[in-house]
Design a protein around this motif. Structure first.
Motif, short mmCIF file in Angstrom:
data_model
loop_
_atom_site.label_atom_id
_atom_site.label_comp_id
_atom_site.label_asym_id
_atom_site.label_seq_id
_atom_site.Cartn_x
_atom_site.Cartn_y
_atom_site.Cartn_z
N LEU A 1 4.99 -2.81 13.13
CA LEU A 1 4.82 -3.56 11.78
C LEU A 1 4.26 -2.13 11.06
O LEU A 1 4.90 -2.53 9.51
N THR A 2 4.12 -1.78 11.49
CA THR A 2 3.40 -0.13 10.75
C THR A 2 4.96 0.69 10.20
O THR A 2 4.83 0.28 8.34
N ALA A 3 6.42 0.34 10.98
CA ALA A 3 6.85 1.13 10.64
C ALA A 3 7.86 -0.22 9.06
O ALA A 3 8.43 0.59 8.85
N ALA A 4 7.44 -1.82 10.23
CA ALA A 4 8.14 -2.50 9.12
C ALA A 4 7.29 -2.63 7.63
O ALA A 4 8.15 -2.53 6.63
N GLY A 5 6.57 -2.09 7.58
CA GLY A 5 5.13 -1.95 6.19
C GLY A 5 6.10 -1.01 5.72
O GLY A 5 6.24 -0.49 4.11
N LEU A 6 6.06 0.12 6.26
CA LEU A 6 7.20 1.03 5.45
C LEU A 6 8.38 1.29 5.12
O LEU A 6 8.38 1.97 4.10
N ALA A 7 9.04 0.38 5.57
CA ALA A 7 10.59 0.37 5.22
C ALA A 7 10.33 -0.23 4.34
O ALA A 7 11.34 -0.48 3.06
N LEU A 8 9.60 -1.41 4.03
CA LEU A 8 10.13 -2.47 3.12
C LEU A 8 8.85 -1.96 1.82
O LEU A 8 9.54 -2.17 0.79
N LEU B 1 10.81 9.16 -13.16
CA LEU B 1 10.49 8.53 -12.33
C LEU B 1 11.57 9.44 -11.44
O LEU B 1 11.83 10.76 -10.40
N GLY B 2 12.84 8.62 -11.47
CA GLY B 2 14.38 9.27 -10.32
C GLY B 2 13.97 9.53 -8.96
O GLY B 2 13.13 9.10 -8.66
N PHE B 3 15.92 9.14 -8.35
CA PHE B 3 15.48 8.95 -6.98
C PHE B 3 15.50 10.31 -6.40
O PHE B 3 17.08 10.67 -5.88
N SER C 1 0.87 -1.25 0.26
CA SER C 1 0.44 -0.10 -0.27
C SER C 1 1.01 1.19 -0.23
O SER C 1 0.38 2.61 -0.72
N VAL C 2 2.37 1.09 0.54
CA VAL C 2 2.69 2.53 0.63
C VAL C 2 3.30 2.75 -0.50
O VAL C 2 3.57 3.33 -1.30
N ALA C 3 4.18 1.55 -1.25
CA ALA C 3 4.96 1.53 -2.38
C ALA C 3 3.73 2.70 -3.53
O ALA C 3 3.88 3.39 -4.46
N LEU C 4 2.50 2.04 -3.39
CA LEU C 4 1.47 2.28 -4.34
C LEU C 4 0.38 3.40 -4.18
O LEU C 4 0.82 4.47 -5.29
N ALA D 1 11.56 2.33 -4.59
CA ALA D 1 12.85 2.14 -4.69
C ALA D 1 13.45 1.49 -6.41
O ALA D 1 13.49 1.34 -7.00
N LEU D 2 12.69 0.14 -5.88
CA LEU D 2 13.65 -1.02 -6.63
C LEU D 2 12.14 -0.74 -7.47
O LEU D 2 13.02 -0.87 -8.75
N ALA D 3 10.88 -0.84 -7.84
CA ALA D 3 10.13 -0.44 -8.46
C ALA D 3 10.44 0.66 -9.85
O ALA D 3 10.61 0.89 -11.33
#
Length: 443
Positions: free
Chosen positions: A368-375, A399-401, A26-29, A381-383
């Motif tokens: 759990l939320t912090a781990a989800g945010l980090a992942l 997109l750039g980093f 969800s964060v990545a999206l 970044a990978l996408a």
């Protein structure tokens, strides 16, 4: 409490891992949608900097913008060269750049123009086009080509390379113009705009591609010299086939070196931008040839209105995924409460109070939320690393980093707070459970 929470979650690592993955996606999206939206808007806006008006055959303003600036689609049958001369001679006009379209090179749009394009085109807050290698048209012949950075990088092109273009747009090629090759004279430096994925050729060279009389053994430049127009008229005669008999055009020849019969569009820059609306009205009202004068900023605003609904839907979908991830976390924590009742009783026996156990559940949710945010940030970044070359090659988007802006940081903070709020439901339940267990007498 943090260490205890981590060890507790590790004992339930499979279910906890699925929860972290749901939050990460969800964060990545969410962040990916916002970054893609911002990149698209920046790229589109930067591609039209410095152009006061775009003139093309009568049509829709968004379509004209997309075809002439971004190489997507077309502008119909084109406009007469006499209309270009009329525009260039207007007192409000400081410069005019002719544009020809309709060909592609291995899927990339080919633009026919003259040296004025490289002199006047601006991008990214007014930056001029720069060369990474080679020279512009002014220092090369009529069969020269200048390629964008993305085209050069994808195919390994450098000055001196010979390329062949084809008729048609996008991946569609109707006729390979192998009788009129071009030699790359220059490679443009990256701009982060649609220019990176374009191939530019001279007006004379573009006409040579479509000269019907050209044979495979003939020199395409000789064919272009015999037929300055290059586009066959309905009666079989070439337009403007003898420039020596047109003394009125000698000055134009000196300025442009070649007069095609028809072009697709014209970029205009005004000496005083306050005259833009008056000139637009004069062009739109011209009776000799139906033309449309488009303000790039207005056309972009119309484009954003068209895409606004899609952007809203994508955002809602992204936040729906985030909401699902939070629900999954609540379900996981709540489903394990009964099985952890003995664990809580042991904690109470060693001195833990109900508020302490309440804090334990909230801490687990925070982990759990912090781990989800980090992942999620890692997946984003990978996408970006994987998708950036494709988006740049196909759509001219980068997109750039980049570092996170205020809005993205606010989104991350909102998701983290939402995770803490969601944890209150199982935390309140465990608080009441441990409080009741502590007050009841068990035999």
């Amino acid at each position: 409490m943090l260490g205890f929470s981590i060890r507790s979650l590790w004992n339930r690592r499979f279910v906890a891992g699925l929860t972290v993955l749901a939050i990460a996606l969800s964060v990545a999206l969410i962040l990916g949608v916002e970054r893609l939206r911002d990149s698209a808007r920046d790229s589109f806006a930067n591609s039209a900097v410095g152009i006061d008006l775009i003139v093309a055959p009568r049509g829709n303003s968004v379509q004209i913008l997309m075809s002439t600036v971004f190489g997507v689609g077309g502008t119909g049958t084109g406009m007469a060269w006499e209309s270009f001369e009329w525009l260039e001679d207007r007192p409000e006009v400081a410069w005019a750049v002719p544009i020809q379209m309709g060909d592609n090179h291995r899927g990339y749009p080919v633009i026919g123009t003259d040296a004025a394009y490289f002199e006047h085109f601006r991008h990214s807050n007014g930056k001029p086009l720069a060369l990474a290698a080679g020279a512009f048209f002014t220092e090369a012949g009529a069969d020269s080509a200048v390629v964008g950075a993305e085209v050069a990088a994808r195919f390994g092109y450098a000055p001196g390379a010979v390329i062949i273009n084809a008729h048609g747009s996008g991946e569609v090629s109707f006729d390979l113009h192998d009788d009129a090759p071009f030699t790359i004279s220059g490679v443009l430096a990256p701009t982060g705009t649609a220019v990176d994925r374009m191939v530019f050729v001279t007006l004379e060279g573009f006409d040579a591609l479509h000269t019907k009389e050209a044979s495979p053994s003939a020199d395409p430049l000789d064919s272009a010299a015999m037929s300055a127009g290059g586009h066959e008229e309905p009666d079989g005669h070439q337009g403007h086939d003898n420039h020596e008999d047109h003394s009125d055009n000698e000055g134009e020849e000196a300025r442009h070196g070649h007069e095609p019969d028809r072009i697709n569009a014209v970029y205009l820059g005004l000496s005083d931008r306050t005259n833009v609306l008056g000139l637009q009205r004069a062009i739109n009202d011209r009776t000799s040839e139906p033309l449309s004068a488009v303000l790039p900023a207005v056309a972009l605003a119309e484009l954003w209105e068209i895409t606004g609904t899609a952007e809203t839907v994508m955002r809602l979908m992204a936040w729906a995924v985030a909401f699902t991830g939070m629900i999954g976390m609540v379900v996981m924590l709540s489903a394990t409460l009964e099985t952890r009742r003995r664990e809580f009783a042991i904690l109470r026996s060693v001195g833990a109070s109900p508020p302490h156990i309440f804090g334990l559940i909230v801490t687990e949710a925070a982990v759990l939320t912090a781990a989800g945010l980090a992942l999620g940030l890692f997946l984003l970044a990978l996408a970006t690393l994987v998708a950036d070359p494709f988006l740049s090659a196909r759509f001219g988007l980068r997109l750039g980093f980049n570092f996170f802006g205020v809005r993205e940081l606010a989104t991350i903070a909102a998701i983290f707070c939402a995770g803490l709020v969601a944890s209150l439901i199982p935390a309140i339940r465990v608080y009441r459970m441990t409080l009741a267990d502590g007050l009841s007498v068990r035999i």
